[in-house]
Design a protein around this motif. Structure first.
Motif, mmCIF file in Angstrom:
data_model
loop_
_atom_site.group_PDB
_atom_site.id
_atom_site.type_symbol
_atom_site.label_atom_id
_atom_site.label_comp_id
_atom_site.label_asym_id
_atom_site.label_seq_id
_atom_site.Cartn_x
_atom_site.Cartn_y
_atom_site.Cartn_z
ATOM 1 N N ALA A 46 1.656 -3.845 0.216
ATOM 2 C CA ALA A 46 2.152 -2.699 0.983
ATOM 3 C C ALA A 46 1.004 -1.775 1.381
ATOM 4 O O ALA A 46 0.952 -1.284 2.518
ATOM 5 N N LEU A 47 0.079 -1.548 0.453
ATOM 6 C CA LEU A 47 -1.046 -0.679 0.762
ATOM 7 C C LEU A 47 -1.929 -1.296 1.841
ATOM 8 O O LEU A 47 -2.409 -0.601 2.741
ATOM 9 N N ALA A 48 -2.143 -2.607 1.775
ATOM 10 C CA ALA A 48 -2.971 -3.280 2.778
ATOM 11 C C ALA A 48 -2.340 -3.176 4.166
ATOM 12 O O ALA A 48 -3.039 -3.007 5.167
ATOM 13 N N THR A 49 -1.019 -3.262 4.238
ATOM 14 C CA THR A 49 -0.327 -3.108 5.528
ATOM 15 C C THR A 49 -0.489 -1.689 6.060
ATOM 16 O O THR A 49 -0.737 -1.493 7.258
ATOM 17 N N GLN A 50 -0.364 -0.698 5.179
ATOM 18 C CA GLN A 50 -0.548 0.684 5.607
ATOM 19 C C GLN A 50 -1.978 0.932 6.075
ATOM 20 O O GLN A 50 -2.214 1.654 7.050
ATOM 21 N N MET A 100 -4.029 9.905 -9.579
ATOM 22 C CA MET A 100 -3.238 9.863 -8.348
ATOM 23 C C MET A 100 -2.186 8.764 -8.444
ATOM 24 O O MET A 100 -2.471 7.652 -8.834
ATOM 25 N N SER A 101 -0.922 9.098 -8.050
ATOM 26 C CA SER A 101 0.141 8.106 -8.107
ATOM 27 C C SER A 101 -0.042 7.075 -7.001
ATOM 28 O O SER A 101 -0.747 7.305 -6.025
ATOM 29 N N ARG A 102 0.624 5.942 -7.169
ATOM 30 C CA ARG A 102 0.492 4.884 -6.161
ATOM 31 C C ARG A 102 1.045 5.330 -4.816
ATOM 32 O O ARG A 102 0.481 5.026 -3.760
ATOM 33 N N LEU A 103 2.151 6.084 -4.811
ATOM 34 C CA LEU A 103 2.745 6.533 -3.563
ATOM 35 C C LEU A 103 1.839 7.552 -2.869
ATOM 36 O O LEU A 103 1.604 7.472 -1.661
ATOM 37 N N SER A 104 1.310 8.509 -3.631
ATOM 38 C CA SER A 104 0.467 9.528 -3.016
ATOM 39 C C SER A 104 -0.823 8.930 -2.457
ATOM 40 O O SER A 104 -1.395 9.446 -1.507
ATOM 41 N N LEU A 105 -1.295 7.840 -3.045
ATOM 42 C CA LEU A 105 -2.483 7.164 -2.522
ATOM 43 C C LEU A 105 -2.226 6.657 -1.109
ATOM 44 O O LEU A 105 -3.057 6.811 -0.212
ATOM 45 N N LEU A 106 -1.056 6.076 -0.867
ATOM 46 C CA LEU A 106 -0.713 5.593 0.475
ATOM 47 C C LEU A 106 -0.715 6.734 1.485
ATOM 48 O O LEU A 106 -1.269 6.632 2.576
ATOM 49 N N VAL A 107 -0.074 7.841 1.128
ATOM 50 C CA VAL A 107 0.031 8.983 2.032
ATOM 51 C C VAL A 107 -1.343 9.592 2.285
ATOM 52 O O VAL A 107 -1.706 9.932 3.410
ATOM 53 N N ASP A 108 -2.146 9.722 1.223
ATOM 54 C CA ASP A 108 -3.457 10.342 1.320
ATOM 55 C C ASP A 108 -4.387 9.565 2.244
ATOM 56 O O ASP A 108 -5.065 10.132 3.099
ATOM 57 N N LEU A 109 -4.420 8.255 2.110
ATOM 58 C CA LEU A 109 -5.311 7.440 2.942
ATOM 59 C C LEU A 109 -4.897 7.497 4.405
ATOM 60 O O LEU A 109 -5.736 7.577 5.303
ATOM 61 N N ALA A 110 -3.603 7.468 4.679
ATOM 62 C CA ALA A 110 -3.127 7.515 6.068
ATOM 63 C C ALA A 110 -3.516 8.832 6.733
ATOM 64 O O ALA A 110 -3.909 8.862 7.895
ATOM 65 N N SER A 111 -3.435 9.945 5.991
ATOM 66 C CA SER A 111 -3.779 11.241 6.576
ATOM 67 C C SER A 111 -5.285 11.359 6.827
ATOM 68 O O SER A 111 -5.716 11.913 7.831
ATOM 69 N N LEU A 112 -6.096 10.818 5.926
ATOM 70 C CA LEU A 112 -7.540 10.889 6.101
ATOM 71 C C LEU A 112 -8.003 10.114 7.327
ATOM 72 O O LEU A 112 -8.923 10.523 8.036
ATOM 73 N N LEU A 113 -7.373 8.988 7.618
ATOM 74 C CA LEU A 113 -7.812 8.131 8.714
ATOM 75 C C LEU A 113 -7.492 8.716 10.082
ATOM 76 O O LEU A 113 -7.865 8.151 11.101
ATOM 77 N N ALA A 114 -6.791 9.840 10.123
ATOM 78 C CA ALA A 114 -6.496 10.490 11.401
ATOM 79 C C ALA A 114 -7.574 11.494 11.783
ATOM 80 O O ALA A 114 -7.455 12.162 12.798
ATOM 81 N N PHE A 150 -3.015 -9.232 -13.397
ATOM 82 C CA PHE A 150 -2.182 -8.494 -12.450
ATOM 83 C C PHE A 150 -0.794 -9.128 -12.418
ATOM 84 O O PHE A 150 -0.646 -10.348 -12.575
ATOM 85 N N ASP A 151 0.244 -8.300 -12.199
ATOM 86 C CA ASP A 151 1.602 -8.828 -12.203
ATOM 87 C C ASP A 151 2.211 -8.757 -10.808
ATOM 88 O O ASP A 151 1.566 -8.344 -9.832
ATOM 89 N N VAL A 152 3.480 -9.147 -10.702
ATOM 90 C CA VAL A 152 4.174 -9.186 -9.413
ATOM 91 C C VAL A 152 4.273 -7.797 -8.795
ATOM 92 O O VAL A 152 4.142 -7.625 -7.574
ATOM 93 N N GLU A 153 4.499 -6.788 -9.627
ATOM 94 C CA GLU A 153 4.591 -5.424 -9.098
ATOM 95 C C GLU A 153 3.260 -4.989 -8.494
ATOM 96 O O GLU A 153 3.223 -4.352 -7.427
ATOM 97 N N VAL A 200 -3.293 -13.526 -2.660
ATOM 98 C CA VAL A 200 -3.720 -14.394 -3.760
ATOM 99 C C VAL A 200 -3.807 -13.573 -5.045
ATOM 100 O O VAL A 200 -4.446 -12.508 -5.070
ATOM 101 N N ARG A 201 -3.155 -14.086 -6.114
ATOM 102 C CA ARG A 201 -3.219 -13.453 -7.437
ATOM 103 C C ARG A 201 -3.623 -14.519 -8.446
ATOM 104 O O ARG A 201 -2.931 -15.530 -8.593
ATOM 105 N N LEU A 202 -4.744 -14.301 -9.125
ATOM 106 C CA LEU A 202 -5.286 -15.285 -10.059
ATOM 107 C C LEU A 202 -5.491 -14.663 -11.439
ATOM 108 O O LEU A 202 -6.080 -13.583 -11.564
ATOM 109 N N ASP A 203 -4.997 -15.379 -12.467
ATOM 110 C CA ASP A 203 -5.207 -14.933 -13.848
ATOM 111 C C ASP A 203 -6.561 -15.393 -14.386
ATOM 112 O O ASP A 203 -7.085 -14.804 -15.328
ATOM 113 N N ASP A 204 -7.105 -16.469 -13.796
ATOM 114 C CA ASP A 204 -8.421 -16.981 -14.195
ATOM 115 C C ASP A 204 -9.159 -17.398 -12.936
ATOM 116 O O ASP A 204 -9.026 -18.530 -12.453
#
Length: 488
Positions: free
Chosen positions: A147-151, A1-15, A137-140, A84-88
């Motif tokens: 963005a997903l957490a906000t959605q 599943m693509s990152r974009l479709s994951l956002l759309v899919d979760l929003a529709s399920l929660l309705a 994990f990187d900046v992207e 928070v993003r931690l490499d170690d």
């Protein structure tokens, strides 16, 4: 599943009336895959205790975890709202190794984001991903998770998990849109969950207004048929001469006015679920046709000769005493046994306790305040006392109408007892004749004409032992009118 479709899919399920545990488990699985992480966890802030807890987490070793909000990286993010993003992870002083010790897991890289509707709004929880497959994990990744957490936060606002002005969420029940945490509903939830895992025919029984339709939808949307149609048939509104056509469809020329082929509800529900509401009102002549379909899963359209198969799961509901109807010859005994493969009794509101009345009242107040643009509602102690003392013969539906009316009449959001219907009784000064108690009905003052009329119709139906045809004769109206009044 693509990152974009994951956002759309979760929003529709929660309705929908989804099982929250199953939904969040799915969200964690898909999120971990989208970010190439070893595992993902959604921590929710308990609005009542302030603790963090995992309704579900991808932790095979333990079904769930709970921790104080002042511990660990997840707690830090929940308190501060920072990403928070931690490499170690182990080199960071905020890291709490207790979860690793409890599970035997080794955390290396961490990415955690707050779940909330928007920047500055209360934190409802945090979403955490651990140990990316190909390095840190990187900046992207960080931007995507934020963005997903906000959605997720915005989607949660539309569910029964939503919170108010304070941090956290209130878990009002395991299924979205169904409120109730008490013992009276525990067996119902268990049976709904188990029934959803099969295609067995289900009979939901309970008084008018208890929410049988919501539980029917919960069975469907938590089953393997969730992506297929959910078709409802209200048996109280079907004219007796058109019942067969409504259920099974008709061919062109089957009767006067049939100028084209029309599929019936059974055909429209192919692959999904057919919900027969108020099954006890289905005319006898149609009961035989339904029985045949339940036995063989085939039917013919009215005026047709071809036998058609349909893969349909049947869920029924009734507030009628079917056993009595069978004894009176009003309901087929063979159909009775066919539809009650899995029987689920929905308790009336009066049996669920005052705490659940309060939970439901707050849920409806929040919902209607959002719908009508009112401030965050405040149920005063006096208003809560009035709600707790009322018996609510109309069950959850009556309570919802009370709260909707109060919210509409409270522009400041403050709900006081005077905004509820008056519940004083009309008292006849003439002593009742002996044996005539069953032939009288009390109606509270302050009700609208429509509600008072419905109460009188309900009492007449009860006096006729649930026989709506007999009640219609006594009232001098059509049988379909009785059905419409009872559904209002």
């Amino acid at each position: 599943m693509s990152r974009l479709s994951l956002l759309v899919d979760l929003a529709s399920l929660l309705a929908r009336e989804v099982d929250f545990d199953a939904l969040l488990r799915t969200a964690c699985e898909r999120l971990a895959a989208a970010l190439s992480a070893d595992r993902a966890t959604i921590w929710l802030v308990d609005g009542e205790t302030g603790d963090l807890h995992t309704r579900v987490a991808l932790l095979p070793e333990l079904p769930g975890l709970r921790q104080p909000i002042d511990r660990g990286i997840a707690g830090y993010v929940a308190r501060t709202g920072e990403v928070v993003r931690l490499d170690d992870a182990r080199a960071d002083e905020r890291f709490d190794p207790s979860a690793d010790r409890a599970t035997g897991y080794t955390t290396r890289t961490v990415l955690v984001a707050p779940i909330r509707e928007e920047e500055g709004s209360p934190v409802r929880g945090v979403v955490q991903v651990l140990n990316k497959d190909d390095g840190p994990f990187d900046v992207e990744d960080e931007r995507y998770l934020a963005a997903l957490a906000t959605q997720l936060g915005r989607a949660l606002r539309m569910t029964t998990l939503r919170g108010g002005g304070a941090p956290g969420v209130i878990l009002r029940g395991p299924f979205n849109r169904i409120v109730g945490r008490g013992d009276a509903l525990a067996k119902v939830y268990e049976r709904v969950t188990l029934a959803a895992q099969t295609d067995a025919t289900v009979l939901l029984r309970g008084e008018t207004g208890t929410g049988k339709g919501l539980f029917a939808r919960a069975i469907h949307v938590n089953s393997a048929r969730q992506s297929k149609p959910f078709i409802t048939v209200d048996c109280t509104t079907l004219p007796s001469q058109l019942v067969e056509s409504e259920l099974f469809g008709h061919e062109r020329g089957a009767f006067t006015g049939a100028d084209r082929r029309v599929p019936g509800k059974v055909e429209l529900a192919d692959g999904g679920t057919l919900f027969l509401d108020e099954l006890g009102e289905l005319p006898l002549e149609a009961q035989g046709k339904l029985l045949r379909f339940l036995q063989d899963r085939v039917f013919e359209r009215v005026g047709g000769r071809s036998t058609i198969g349909a893969d349909v799961r049947i869920v029924c509901a009734t507030n009628k005493d079917l056993e009595r109807a069978v004894r009176r010859g009003e309901f087929r005994e063979d159909l009775y046994y066919r539809v009650r493969v899995v029987e689920i009794a929905i308790p009336p509101l009066r049996d669920r306790g005052p705490e659940e009345i309060e939970d439901l009242a707050r849920h409806f107040a929040d919902s209607y305040a959002a719908r009508y643009g009112r401030p965050e509602p405040e149920l005063t102690p006096a208003a809560l006392a009035r709600l707790r003392s009322h018996s609510f013969p109309g069950n959850v539906r009556e309570l919802e109408h009370w709260i909707e009316s109060a919210v509409a009449l409270a522009p400041d959001g403050r709900i006081v007892p005077d905004l509820f219907p008056q519940i004083s009784r009309i008292v006849d000064s003439t002593p009742p004749a002996a044996g005539n108690d069953d032939n009288s009905v009390s109606v509270p003052l302050g009700l609208s004409l429509d509600v008072a009329q419905r109460r009188y119709v309900e009492a007449t139906v009860r006096a006729c032992d649930g026989n709506k045809s007999e009640a219609a004769k006594r009232l001098g109206v059509g049988r379909n009118s009785i059905g419409r009044w009872l559904k209002e």
